[in-house]
Design a protein around this motif. Structure first.
Motif, PDB file in Angstrom:
ATOM      1  N   SER A 397       0.825  -1.207   0.000  1.00 32.63           N
ATOM      2  CA  SER A 397       0.000   0.000   0.000  1.00 32.63           C
ATOM      3  C   SER A 397       0.858   1.255   0.000  1.00 32.63           C
ATOM      4  CB  SER A 397      -0.932   0.000   1.215  1.00 32.63           C
ATOM      5  OG  SER A 397      -0.177  -0.053   2.418  1.00 32.63           O
ATOM      6  N   ASP A 398       2.003   1.213   0.695  1.00 37.04           N
ATOM      7  CA  ASP A 398       2.902   2.366   0.718  1.00 37.04           C
ATOM      8  C   ASP A 398       3.586   2.554  -0.629  1.00 37.04           C
ATOM      9  OD1 ASP A 398       2.470   3.138   3.428  1.00 37.04           O
ATOM     10  OD2 ASP A 398       3.727   1.456   4.072  1.00 37.04           O
ATOM     11  N   LEU A 399       3.903   1.450  -1.300  1.00 37.14           N
ATOM     12  CA  LEU A 399       4.502   1.561  -2.620  1.00 37.14           C
ATOM     13  C   LEU A 399       3.507   2.140  -3.621  1.00 37.14           C
ATOM     14  CD1 LEU A 399       6.434  -1.846  -2.777  1.00 37.14           C
ATOM     15  CD2 LEU A 399       7.322   0.404  -2.138  1.00 37.14           C
ATOM     16  N   CYS A 400       2.251   1.756  -3.472  1.00 35.27           N
ATOM     17  CA  CYS A 400       1.222   2.352  -4.329  1.00 35.27           C
ATOM     18  C   CYS A 400       1.074   3.835  -4.032  1.00 35.27           C
ATOM     19  CB  CYS A 400      -0.112   1.635  -4.109  1.00 35.27           C
ATOM     20  SG  CYS A 400      -0.148  -0.067  -4.735  1.00 35.27           S
ATOM     21  N   SER A 401       1.221   4.199  -2.769  1.00 33.30           N
ATOM     22  CA  SER A 401       1.151   5.609  -2.395  1.00 33.30           C
ATOM     23  C   SER A 401       2.303   6.390  -3.006  1.00 33.30           C
ATOM     24  CB  SER A 401       1.166   5.737  -0.865  1.00 33.30           C
ATOM     25  OG  SER A 401       1.070   7.093  -0.469  1.00 33.30           O
ATOM     26  N   LEU A 402       3.466   5.745  -3.134  1.00 37.67           N
ATOM     27  CA  LEU A 402       4.604   6.382  -3.802  1.00 37.67           C
ATOM     28  C   LEU A 402       4.248   6.715  -5.242  1.00 37.67           C
ATOM     29  CD1 LEU A 402       7.664   7.093  -4.251  1.00 37.67           C
ATOM     30  CD2 LEU A 402       8.008   4.664  -4.736  1.00 37.67           C
ATOM     31  N   LEU A 403       3.652   5.760  -5.931  1.00 37.88           N
ATOM     32  CA  LEU A 403       3.310   5.983  -7.331  1.00 37.88           C
ATOM     33  C   LEU A 403       2.261   7.084  -7.478  1.00 37.88           C
ATOM     34  CD1 LEU A 403       3.174   2.318  -8.701  1.00 37.88           C
ATOM     35  CD2 LEU A 403       5.076   3.914  -8.692  1.00 37.88           C
ATOM     36  N   ALA A 404       1.433   7.235  -6.442  1.00 40.86           N
ATOM     37  CA  ALA A 404       0.414   8.284  -6.488  1.00 40.86           C
ATOM     38  C   ALA A 404       0.995   9.648  -6.151  1.00 40.86           C
ATOM     39  CB  ALA A 404      -0.718   7.939  -5.529  1.00 40.86           C
ATOM     40  N   GLY A 405       2.252   9.681  -5.765  1.00 39.15           N
ATOM     41  CA  GLY A 405       2.901  10.953  -5.463  1.00 39.15           C
ATOM     42  C   GLY A 405       2.690  11.447  -4.067  1.00 39.15           C
ATOM     43  N   ASN A 406       2.288  10.533  -3.139  1.00 39.17           N
ATOM     44  CA  ASN A 406       1.987  10.965  -1.780  1.00 39.17           C
ATOM     45  C   ASN A 406       3.126  10.740  -0.792  1.00 39.17           C
ATOM     46  OD1 ASN A 406      -0.605  11.709  -2.568  1.00 39.17           O
ATOM     47  ND2 ASN A 406      -1.374   9.609  -2.304  1.00 39.17           N
ATOM     48  N   ARG A 407       4.134   9.995  -1.158  1.00 37.35           N
ATOM     49  CA  ARG A 407       5.249   9.759  -0.231  1.00 37.35           C
ATOM     50  C   ARG A 407       6.468   9.284  -1.016  1.00 37.35           C
ATOM     51  NH1 ARG A 407       3.732   5.628   4.081  1.00 37.35           N
ATOM     52  NH2 ARG A 407       5.821   6.251   4.752  1.00 37.35           N
ATOM     53  N   PHE A 423      16.820   7.846  -1.712  1.00 38.23           N
ATOM     54  CA  PHE A 423      15.372   8.017  -1.741  1.00 38.23           C
ATOM     55  C   PHE A 423      14.843   7.887  -3.170  1.00 38.23           C
ATOM     56  CE2 PHE A 423      16.835  10.073   2.075  1.00 38.23           C
ATOM     57  CZ  PHE A 423      15.869   9.748   3.026  1.00 38.23           C
ATOM     58  N   ILE A 424      13.638   7.318  -3.268  1.00 36.19           N
ATOM     59  CA  ILE A 424      12.882   7.323  -4.522  1.00 36.19           C
ATOM     60  C   ILE A 424      11.744   8.319  -4.331  1.00 36.19           C
ATOM     61  CG2 ILE A 424      11.604   5.980  -6.218  1.00 36.19           C
ATOM     62  CD1 ILE A 424      12.923   3.478  -5.123  1.00 36.19           C
ATOM     63  N   HIS A 425      11.804   9.426  -5.010  1.00 36.10           N
ATOM     64  CA  HIS A 425      10.773  10.449  -4.898  1.00 36.10           C
ATOM     65  C   HIS A 425       9.630  10.163  -5.873  1.00 36.10           C
ATOM     66  CE1 HIS A 425      12.911  13.162  -2.138  1.00 36.10           C
ATOM     67  NE2 HIS A 425      14.014  12.735  -2.748  1.00 36.10           N
ATOM     68  N   LYS A 426       8.547  10.877  -5.678  1.00 34.15           N
ATOM     69  CA  LYS A 426       7.336  10.611  -6.455  1.00 34.15           C
ATOM     70  C   LYS A 426       7.582  10.721  -7.960  1.00 34.15           C
ATOM     71  CE  LYS A 426       5.817  15.424  -5.966  1.00 34.15           C
ATOM     72  NZ  LYS A 426       4.723  16.323  -5.508  1.00 34.15           N
ATOM     73  N   ASP A 427       8.437  11.656  -8.368  1.00 31.81           N
ATOM     74  CA  ASP A 427       8.671  11.836  -9.799  1.00 31.81           C
ATOM     75  C   ASP A 427       9.401  10.653 -10.424  1.00 31.81           C
ATOM     76  OD1 ASP A 427       7.517  14.312  -9.484  1.00 31.81           O
ATOM     77  OD2 ASP A 427       9.441  15.340  -9.219  1.00 31.81           O
ATOM     78  N   ASP A 428      10.135   9.889  -9.612  1.00 31.81           N
ATOM     79  CA  ASP A 428      10.925   8.775 -10.132  1.00 31.81           C
ATOM     80  C   ASP A 428      10.303   7.420  -9.812  1.00 31.81           C
ATOM     81  OD1 ASP A 428      13.178  10.428 -11.075  1.00 31.81           O
ATOM     82  OD2 ASP A 428      13.463  10.829  -8.938  1.00 31.81           O
ATOM     83  N   ALA A 430       7.318   5.907 -10.578  1.00 36.41           N
ATOM     84  CA  ALA A 430       6.746   5.153 -11.694  1.00 36.41           C
ATOM     85  C   ALA A 430       7.841   4.643 -12.616  1.00 36.41           C
ATOM     86  CB  ALA A 430       5.762   6.037 -12.457  1.00 36.41           C
ATOM     87  N   LYS A 431       8.856   5.458 -12.844  1.00 33.12           N
ATOM     88  CA  LYS A 431       9.983   5.047 -13.682  1.00 33.12           C
ATOM     89  C   LYS A 431      10.707   3.853 -13.054  1.00 33.12           C
ATOM     90  CE  LYS A 431      13.535   5.413 -16.587  1.00 33.12           C
ATOM     91  NZ  LYS A 431      13.453   5.068 -18.016  1.00 33.12           N
ATOM     92  N   PHE A 432      10.949   3.923 -11.746  1.00 29.09           N
ATOM     93  CA  PHE A 432      11.715   2.901 -11.056  1.00 29.09           C
ATOM     94  C   PHE A 432      11.006   1.552 -11.111  1.00 29.09           C
ATOM     95  CE2 PHE A 432      13.112   0.577  -7.242  1.00 29.09           C
ATOM     96  CZ  PHE A 432      14.489   0.633  -7.401  1.00 29.09           C
ATOM     97  N   PHE A 433       9.712   1.527 -10.858  1.00 33.40           N
ATOM     98  CA  PHE A 433       8.982   0.261 -10.824  1.00 33.40           C
ATOM     99  C   PHE A 433       8.427  -0.152 -12.181  1.00 33.40           C
ATOM    100  CE2 PHE A 433       8.833   1.407  -6.290  1.00 33.40           C
ATOM    101  CZ  PHE A 433       9.286   0.215  -5.752  1.00 33.40           C
ATOM    102  N   GLY A 434       8.634   0.686 -13.192  1.00 37.66           N
ATOM    103  CA  GLY A 434       8.210   0.297 -14.529  1.00 37.66           C
ATOM    104  C   GLY A 434       6.746   0.531 -14.801  1.00 37.66           C
TER     105      GLY A 434
END
Length: 498
Positions: A397-407, A423-428, A430-434
């Motif tokens: 759920s936290d990884l999904c929150s990352l993709l949503a740009g919340n953490r 750190f993997i920021h929100k902008d990166d 989606a790129k990181f996880f494909g």
């Protein structure tokens, strides 16, 4: 005249002639002679006792011709003299015997270039202390000479005391000693390891360069040692908490090293922290400069999945010169390693680097984490080869929150030279996880990074071994008034494959 010549004939009788050598010992066993005598011409004729025979004459002045197996540090004695202890061996006593030298200043003490060099000792005294024999060098009447131990046609000493006078027979003895050393090098070579071969909970010898000595707040001294190789990769406990992975510490010593010290450490090869609970007399010398040393009877263990060296009560520290054979071998290995870009990469992954990650800087050269930590500027972009040893948070759920740009997600990365948080920021994200994936797909990719096997049923391994991945990193600062203290790393331009 007959009486004067008798001692010399007795010496010649005890010295084996070339034609009388036993073929089984033709590898150059040192000659077995008895005592110092005066020749018929009045010239001193030194007859060298085997070490084992010299022990039978406590209190007497003897002459010895032996190989140096261990080199101590020059320290001030309880009086006004300086003292140095060497350990010497010969064919008669493989365990050797200690020789203690005294001199008015350190320049008058032997300066042995390498263990395995040969020393000639005149008029030293066999003494006993607490039931153990040792040799005492008296500055008033003893003398010494040092020769290279390796096979050579050069028979001149590279250092000798003022009172030393050789004899015409010394060259023959030196040659035979060198031949014996070819087949009987001093030291337990089978127990001598490099950092790339260290093992947990076993004792061995290490020959390393001591880069720095730090005294912790609890009085424990930490020696930072290096030999140009990488310590073996470690495994990590299996993740049992699905909410997060507790990040391991970045440093065994707690607080990071000051930047001015950090920048003196090599950028290729592991730096092992060796902990000493007691003061070895060589450590003050190591604190004053960079030395090579042999750590005898040392042990290692893993703490927080990092290698930790420990000096035991039975350990010994012996200083080495840059010309010591073991030192020369390690420097040659390191020089050959850094000559090619691929050999600078972690030794553990030269044949097994993972292909689960794609990076934007495909053509960029390889940079170690230590090279970035010691980079001259706070901001730095580079491509590196690392393992993801921890992640926070880890829940789907936290990884999904990352993709949503919340953490953001913090990964702990390591290579043989260092550990850092990135750190993997929100902008990166989606790129990181494909892409924007399902929670199940995100968890599967994160588990691959952390080395968690897909089969986690009963009987599965209790440890995990993260793969090596290529990764693009860039550093930045949080506070311009404290750029180095607030420096952080961020992952970019990296994608994890399915």
């Amino acid at each position: 005249m007959e009486e004067a010549a008798a001692p010399e004939r007795e010496r010649d009788r005890k010295r084996p002639r070339d034609g009388d050598m036993d073929p089984s010992t033709s590898a150059g066993a040192p000659p077995s002679t008895a005592a110092a005598v005066a020749g018929a011409s009045g010239e001193a004729q030194y007859v060298y006792l085997p070490v084992a025979d010299a022990l039978k004459a406590p209190g007497a002045r003897v002459c010895l011709f032996a190989a140096v197996s261990e080199i101590g540090a020059a320290v001030r004695s309880r009086g006004t003299d300086f003292t140095l202890t060497l350990r010497i061996v010969d064919q008669s006593r493989a365990s050797g015997i200690s020789v203690t030298f005294f001199a008015d200043n350190t320049a008058l003490l032997p300066c042995v270039r390498s263990s395995g060099d040969v020393i000639s000792l005149h008029n030293v005294v066999i003494t006993m202390h607490h039931g153990e024999f040792f040799v005492t060098y008296n500055k008033k009447f003893s003398s010494f000479a040092l020769f290279e131990g390796k096979a050579s046609t050069e028979c001149r000493p590279y250092q000798c005391s003022l009172k030393y006078h050789g004899s015409k027979h010394d060259n023959e003895i030196l040659t035979q000693m060198r031949m014996w050393l070819v087949y009987n090098p001093p030291g337990l070579k089978d127990l001598e390891l490099q950092l790339r071969s260290i093992k947990s909970d076993s004792t061995f010898d290490l020959v390393c360069k001591v880069l720095d000595v730090h005294e912790a707040s609890n009085g424990v001294r930490i020696l930072y040692v290096w030999d140009g190789t990488d310590t073996p990769v470690t495994e990590f406990p299996m993740i049992l908490d699905s909410k997060s992975v507790s990040p391991p510490p970045l440093h065994l010593e707690g607080a990071p090293l000051p930047r001015e010290v950090l920048c003196t450490l090599p950028c290729v090869g592991s730096v092992l922290r060796v902990f000493a609970n007691r003061l070895f007399k060589e450590i003050p010398h190591l604190q004053k400069g960079i030395y090579w040393a042999r750590f005898c009877n040392i042990t290692c263990k893993q703490e927080f999945s990092m290698w930790k060296g420990i000096l035991l009560p039975s350990s010994r520290v012996r200083l080495l010169s840059n010309e010591d054979g073991s030192v020369v071998d390690r420097l040659k290995l390191f020089n050959s390693r850094i000559n090619t870009q691929i050999h600078r990469q972690p030794m553990a992954c030269l044949c097994s680097a993972s292909d689960i990650a794609d990076v934007e800087y495909e053509r960029a050269g390889y940079t170690t984490l230590m090279e970035s930590l010691t980079h001259g500027e706070v901001t730095h972009k580079f491509k590196t080869l690392v393992r993801v040893v921890a992640a926070h948070p880890h829940r789907a759920s936290d990884l999904c929150s990352l993709l949503a740009g919340n953490r953001c997600v913090r990964l702990t990365l390591e290579d043989p030279t260092a550990r850092v948080h990135a750190f993997i920021h929100k902008d990166d994200g989606a790129k990181f996880f494909g892409g924007f994936l399902t929670a199940e797909a995100l968890t599967r990719k994160m588990n691959r990074l952390l080395g968690i096997p897909e089969d986690t049923e009963e009987g599965a391994p209790l440890t995990r071994n993260p793969p090596w991945i290529w990764c693009c990193l860039k550093s930045y600062r949080l506070n311009k008034n404290d750029p180095w203290g607030t420096r952080r790393y961020r992952i970019f331009g990296t994608e994890i494959r399915d």
